[in-house]
Design a protein around this motif. Structure first.
Motif, PDB file in Angstrom:
ATOM      1  N   LEU A 281       0.807  -1.368   0.103  1.00 39.04           N
ATOM      2  CA  LEU A 281       0.073  -0.196   0.160  1.00 39.04           C
ATOM      3  C   LEU A 281       1.135   1.444   0.170  1.00 39.04           C
ATOM      4  N   VAL A 282       1.859   1.693   1.068  1.00 37.62           N
ATOM      5  CA  VAL A 282       2.689   2.146   1.088  1.00 37.62           C
ATOM      6  C   VAL A 282       3.838   2.873  -0.488  1.00 37.62           C
ATOM      7  N   SER A 285       1.033   3.681  -3.250  1.00 40.73           N
ATOM      8  CA  SER A 285       0.321   5.002  -2.580  1.00 40.73           C
ATOM      9  C   SER A 285       1.160   6.449  -2.688  1.00 40.73           C
ATOM     10  N   ARG A 286       2.591   6.008  -2.724  1.00 39.41           N
ATOM     11  CA  ARG A 286       3.663   7.617  -2.744  1.00 39.41           C
ATOM     12  C   ARG A 286       3.340   8.429  -3.605  1.00 39.41           C
ATOM     13  N   ARG A 288       1.609   9.748  -5.591  1.00 45.65           N
ATOM     14  CA  ARG A 288       0.227  10.595  -5.228  1.00 45.65           C
ATOM     15  C   ARG A 288      -0.623  10.608  -6.820  1.00 45.65           C
TER      16      ARG A 288
ATOM     17  N   LEU B 101       2.568   6.945   7.389  1.00 48.68           N
ATOM     18  CA  LEU B 101       2.577   6.300   6.249  1.00 48.68           C
ATOM     19  C   LEU B 101       1.407   7.733   5.279  1.00 48.68           C
ATOM     20  N   ARG B 102       0.757   7.645   6.195  1.00 49.80           N
ATOM     21  CA  ARG B 102      -0.313   9.104   4.997  1.00 49.80           C
ATOM     22  C   ARG B 102       0.367  10.139   5.371  1.00 49.80           C
ATOM     23  N   VAL B 103       0.376  10.484   6.443  1.00 49.54           N
ATOM     24  CA  VAL B 103       1.652  12.015   5.965  1.00 49.54           C
ATOM     25  C   VAL B 103       2.516  11.217   5.034  1.00 49.54           C
ATOM     26  N   ARG B 104       3.504  10.936   4.584  1.00 54.20           N
ATOM     27  CA  ARG B 104       4.536  10.731   4.466  1.00 54.20           C
ATOM     28  C   ARG B 104       4.759  10.274   2.753  1.00 54.20           C
ATOM     29  N   PHE B 105       3.412   9.149   2.702  1.00 56.30           N
ATOM     30  CA  PHE B 105       3.292   8.294   1.583  1.00 56.30           C
ATOM     31  C   PHE B 105       1.913   8.237   1.348  1.00 56.30           C
ATOM     32  N   ASN B 106       1.116   8.992   1.610  1.00 54.33           N
ATOM     33  CA  ASN B 106       0.188   9.037   1.140  1.00 54.33           C
ATOM     34  C   ASN B 106      -1.162   7.616   1.544  1.00 54.33           C
ATOM     35  N   ALA B 107      -0.122   6.588   2.359  1.00 57.20           N
ATOM     36  CA  ALA B 107      -1.196   5.344   2.642  1.00 57.20           C
ATOM     37  C   ALA B 107      -2.262   5.635   3.154  1.00 57.20           C
TER      38      ALA B 107
END
Lengths: 307, 326
Positions: A281-282, A285-286, A288, B101-107
């Motif tokens: 997922l990472v 998703s990285r 954008r 992970l959300r802030v850095r990688f948008n996961a």
């Protein structure tokens, strides 16, 4: 040696099949602009209904249909909430999962501990006897064969059929689709029901073939992994197939590591699929822009025909 | 199911509340639900979907319980506060992963926080099956029973109602002040309702993600510690009957408001208690609780349409017209 390879590949296939069904169904739902987080609940209801049917009627075919219909029925509740009542899709999906876990446990309370021999394997005369390829590809039950065909069918549907084009239009711009005269809500209803049916099949596969019995919460997060797979695949059927088999490969590590004598506690091995889900997922998703370009533009947004 | 509906309803909703012990149990069960529910409701207001509170709760129990086992021989008043801090930090750490992970990688935080829940449960199972197993416990997968100085004191004689309940009330008060009286509370509301306006006003969405997830992790970790240091008193392979997930329902039923969450927490605590009573007196499965909780959320979501829209009677047919809030 051959036998080890065959056993390994068969494990991968059986682990990948439920993920494949659930993820492809969810992908169609998401393509129409609806995010259904209730996959886990629909899988469980499909699993318990499938198993109950085979227990009471003895018919594997009926059981597969029961699983499919159960998933569909639960997804119709989601459809009513999100399409008709305009409820939040995230909240409704979570409610669906919580409800599905509870209902399946309630329905299945008398089924725990009963065994079933598993769906019959369909052998194709002549072809199954070919060394290596025969046992690998042609010694499965009907649901596995179906999972080989489904990604192709879904890919063709989305790319070449008129209905697929309409579906994508609704998901990418519901206002434009509505303006042209398509019934956004009806198309989304169909997409949600298809997603529910496929999740139900995934559940039926779990309780009828993967481990032919019923345990509470037996899907163990596969519904959520399927949701992650859709993102991982950037909403493309071919990549869903790839992703499902990748996860199948991780499951096999889990099963065969102890047989190979690797001294890692079983709990650590069981963590692998979940950690792998986070990792992929990472990775995906990285970027954008990649997500933005591939995701259906209207995903998660409610639509009301009168506004 | 073969039981009379009225009898079942009585066993589910009324019977648990016919004794002081029942009321105290209600408080015990409501404590984690309220604590997690208020923290989640702040996240949901900002559109941050922390679904992994169950995992953060487990980590809080692991870290807090770990401290209790580490200072097993020490009899000091500082053990309990240390456990509380460790529990909160543990929950915050587990929530920091999806935040990062959300802030850095948008996961997507829904999926990452949920996956971490499974990981946390397995981690706890690993610990109580292995290094933290009670040396005198006949190989049962359980830790030692915590010493007295590592257990929350009860506040009502003869019941299990413990100090944690006061933490929950304090948490409600704290978040109410936070949401109604501080800048960050205001920012949460703006970003949830109009992200574009929030961005234009210069509010940092990333900051809100960090804030709401860490707050959720801290409260979930605290309630995990409260569970193991209160009613349970040791580490077991399974320490929560899904409090972290039920708290999601609590947050919605409480309309994402701290005071509403308090009452919603009591209501859903009753559903746990009623499920247990119905199991004992009528032999109904515990899963009834989950079905009831799911149905409650369904009906709540469906009712929103009646709140947001007004029914108009037009001669023969009824049509819904748009109301104020939509």
């Amino acid at each position: 040696m051959n036998e080890i390879i065959i056993a390994a590949v068969l494990t991968i296939i059986t682990a990948a099949t439920p993920l494949l069904y659930a993820a492809l169904g969810e992908m169609i739902t998401e393509k129409s602009g609806i995010l259904n987080l209730g996959v886990e609940g629909m899988i469980l209801l499909g699993a318990v209904c499938g198993f109950a049917t085979v227990h009471f009627t003895g018919s594997g075919t009926l059981a597969v249909f029961a699983g499919l219909l159960a998933g569909m029925a639960l997804s119709s509740v989601f459809a009513v909430l999100t399409l008709w009542f305009q409820a939040s899709q995230v909240a409704s999906g979570l409610a669906l999962t919580i409800f599905g876990i509870g209902l399946s446990a309630l329905l299945g309370k008398d089924l725990v501990g009963i065994a079933y021999e598993g769906l019959p394997k369909l052998f194709i005369l002549g072809i199954t006897d070919i060394p290596l390829i025969g046992p690998l590809l042609f010694s499965h039950d009907i649901l596995v064969y179906g999972s080989f065909v489904l990604p192709l069918a879904v890919a063709w549907f989305l790319k070449y059929s008129r209905a697929g084009l309409i579906l994508r239009a609704v998901g990418d711009s519901h206002d434009a689709a509505h303006a042209i005269g398509f019934s956004v809500l009806r198309i989304r209803l169909m997409a949600i029901l298809f997603g529910g049916a496929m999740s139900g099949l995934a559940g039926a596969y779990l309780s009828l073939a993967y481990s032919p019995l019923w345990i509470e919460n037996m899907s163990a997060g596969r519904g959520w992994i399927a949701l992650a797979l859709v993102v991982f695949a950037t909403w493309r059927p071919g990549r869903v197939f790839l992703g499902a088999y990748l996860f199948g490969g991780i499951t096999i590590l889990q099963l065969h590591a102890q047989a190979l004598g690797i001294g890692v506690p079983s709990q650590v091995m069981s963590m692998l699929p979940y950690l792998a889900t986070i990792a992929v997922l990472v990775l995906i998703s990285r970027d954008r822009n990649k997500i933005k370009l591939n995701a259906p533009a209207c995903i998660g947004k409610p639509f009301h025909p009168t506004s | 199911m073969g039981v009379s509906p009225s009898g079942a309803l009585y066993a589910f909703f009324i019977q648990p509340l016919t004794s002081l012990y029942g009321w105290a149990e209600l408080g015990v069960k409501a404590t984690p639900l309220v604590l997690i529910g208020i923290a989640l409701s702040i996240g949901f207001r900002a559109g941050v979907w922390n679904i992994g509170a169950e995992g953060q709760l487990t980590l809080g129990a692991i870290c807090g319980g770990g401290v209790a086992l580490l200072f097993y021989e020490v009899d000091s008043v500082f053990v309990l506060p240390l456990m509380i801090i460790a529990g909160m930090l543990g929950g915050m750490f587990w929530a920091a992963i999806p935040a990062f992970l959300r802030v850095r990688f948008n996961a997507n935080e829904i999926l990452t926080s949920l996956m971490l829940t499974y990981v946390a449960t397995l981690l706890l199972s690993l610990l109580v099956h292995g290094p933290w197993r009670d040396p005198d416990g006949f190989n049962f997968p359980e830790s030692r029973i915590f010493s007295d100085s590592a257990t929350l004191p009860t506040i009502l004689q003869g019941t299990r109602l413990h100090l944690g309940a006061l933490f929950a009330l304090g948490g409600v008060l704290l978040t109410w002040v936070l949401m109604a009286r501080t800048i960050i509370g205001f920012q949460v509301g703006v970003i949830g309702q109009a992200p574009a306006a929030g961005k234009y006003a210069g509010f940092s969405i990333n900051q809100i993600i960090w804030f709401t997830l860490l707050l959720g992790g801290a409260f979930a970790g605290l309630s995990g510690l409260i569970e193991v240091a209160g009613p349970i008193g040791q580490l077991l392979p399974s320490i929560s009957p899904g409090y972290g997930f039920t708290a999601i329902i609590v947050a919605f039923v409480g309309r994402l408001h701290p005071v509403g969450v308090l009452f919603a927490g009591l209501l859903l605590a009753l559903s746990y208690l009623g499920g247990e009573t119905a199991q004992i007196t009528m032999n109904l499965p515990l899963a009834v609780t989950g079905v009831f909780q799911g149905l409650l959320l369904f009906f709540l979501l469906a009712c929103d349409v009646l709140i947001g829209y007004r029914l108009q009677i037009k001669q023969t047919k009824t049509t819904a017209t748009q109301g104020v809030s939509s």
